[in-house]
Write a protein that holds these residues in place. Sequence first.
Motif, PDB file in Angstrom:
ATOM      1  N   SER B  30      44.108  30.004  29.571  1.00  0.00           N
ATOM      2  CA  SER B  30      43.469  28.774  30.103  1.00  0.00           C
ATOM      3  C   SER B  30      42.009  28.702  29.546  1.00  0.00           C
ATOM      4  O   SER B  30      41.488  27.639  29.285  1.00  0.00           O
ATOM      5  CB  SER B  30      43.378  28.529  31.401  1.00  0.00           C
ATOM      6  N   SER B  31      41.501  29.935  29.112  1.00  0.00           N
ATOM      7  CA  SER B  31      40.027  29.939  28.312  1.00  0.00           C
ATOM      8  C   SER B  31      40.384  31.138  27.813  1.00  0.00           C
ATOM      9  O   SER B  31      40.984  32.087  28.184  1.00  0.00           O
ATOM     10  CB  SER B  31      39.015  29.825  29.371  1.00  0.00           C
ATOM     11  N   GLN B  33      37.209  34.117  26.128  1.00  0.00           N
ATOM     12  CA  GLN B  33      35.860  34.532  26.234  1.00  0.00           C
ATOM     13  C   GLN B  33      35.609  35.582  24.963  1.00  0.00           C
ATOM     14  O   GLN B  33      36.675  36.451  24.770  1.00  0.00           O
ATOM     15  CB  GLN B  33      35.366  35.018  27.540  1.00  0.00           C
ATOM     16  N   THR B  48      32.689  30.918  26.086  1.00  0.00           N
ATOM     17  CA  THR B  48      33.693  30.657  26.414  1.00  0.00           C
ATOM     18  C   THR B  48      34.304  29.401  25.767  1.00  0.00           C
ATOM     19  O   THR B  48      33.663  28.319  25.890  1.00  0.00           O
ATOM     20  CB  THR B  48      33.768  30.549  28.046  1.00  0.00           C
ATOM     21  N   VAL B  50      37.665  26.765  26.005  1.00  0.00           N
ATOM     22  CA  VAL B  50      38.677  26.277  27.060  1.00  0.00           C
ATOM     23  C   VAL B  50      39.509  25.326  26.560  1.00  0.00           C
ATOM     24  O   VAL B  50      40.705  25.289  26.740  1.00  0.00           O
ATOM     25  CB  VAL B  50      37.792  25.598  27.900  1.00  0.00           C
ATOM     26  N   THR B  51      39.365  24.401  25.387  1.00  0.00           N
ATOM     27  CA  THR B  51      40.302  23.430  25.023  1.00  0.00           C
ATOM     28  C   THR B  51      40.668  23.826  23.674  1.00  0.00           C
ATOM     29  O   THR B  51      39.874  24.202  22.834  1.00  0.00           O
ATOM     30  CB  THR B  51      39.402  22.025  24.995  1.00  0.00           C
ATOM     31  N   GLU B  54      38.921  23.674  20.186  1.00  0.00           N
ATOM     32  CA  GLU B  54      37.610  23.790  20.426  1.00  0.00           C
ATOM     33  C   GLU B  54      36.921  24.491  19.433  1.00  0.00           C
ATOM     34  O   GLU B  54      37.328  25.556  19.098  1.00  0.00           O
ATOM     35  CB  GLU B  54      37.330  24.048  21.731  1.00  0.00           C
ATOM     36  N   ARG B  69      46.190  27.218  22.080  1.00  0.00           N
ATOM     37  CA  ARG B  69      45.373  27.913  23.131  1.00  0.00           C
ATOM     38  C   ARG B  69      46.186  29.575  23.101  1.00  0.00           C
ATOM     39  O   ARG B  69      46.049  30.026  24.231  1.00  0.00           O
ATOM     40  CB  ARG B  69      45.356  27.603  24.507  1.00  0.00           C
TER      41      ARG B  69
END
Lengths: 113, 111
Positions: B30-31, B33, B48, B50-51, B54, B69
């Motif tokens: 989901s994310s 880091q 971080t 997230v998308t 990104e 992701r």
Amino acid sequence: GAGVSQSPSNKVTEKGKDVELRCDPISGHTALYWYRQRLGQGLEFLIYFQGNSAPDKSGLPSDRFSAERTGESVSTLTIQRTQQEDSAVYLCASSLGGTDTQYFGPGTRLTVL
Amino acid sequence: TQLLEQSPQFLSIQEGENLTVYCNSSSVFSSLQWYRQEPGEGPVLLVTVVTGGEVKKLKRLTFQFGDARKDSSLHITAAQPGDTGLYLCAGERGNNRKLIWGLGTSLAVNP
């Protein structure tokens, strides 16, 4: 202080002895985490405290490991009957809330002879 | 089995060079880091993501999260000796706060 502090910075102990590691989180941070970083391995989650909720102890490797936190302040990680495989850097982190950035302390390097 | 694979494990380059380090997984996060850790210190959060897809920039550092992701990369432009350190990626699955960590890439930038 402004950041997370941990004590002692280094601890050398003999196999079979108990050790207690301390973490002072950033004031006001409700969440507190303990991790273990062994040589050549990634950080391992140990335990998570969030406010007054029951801690998430799912990462503790054995019943020799325990941790306590009083309110939203200091936490202690206790390892009983230490073994050589417990040698590692133990890192503490705190965050404002459960989903916020984690700020890490410098760690305690534990060496079990 | 490491859920997050980081490569390369070690990297030694000269000041001014560019570099890219990778963080790969077969799992969806989901994310994700990125942290940097210096000797005797704890990890410090850099970014971080997230998308999926990104891209985030932090001065000379560019971070990208894969479309699916499952992977991420960190690109450093014109590396400096101050960039030396251990770069760690950590992934979050759902809203589970137990981050999954890679082993890190140890970067040395020589003057």
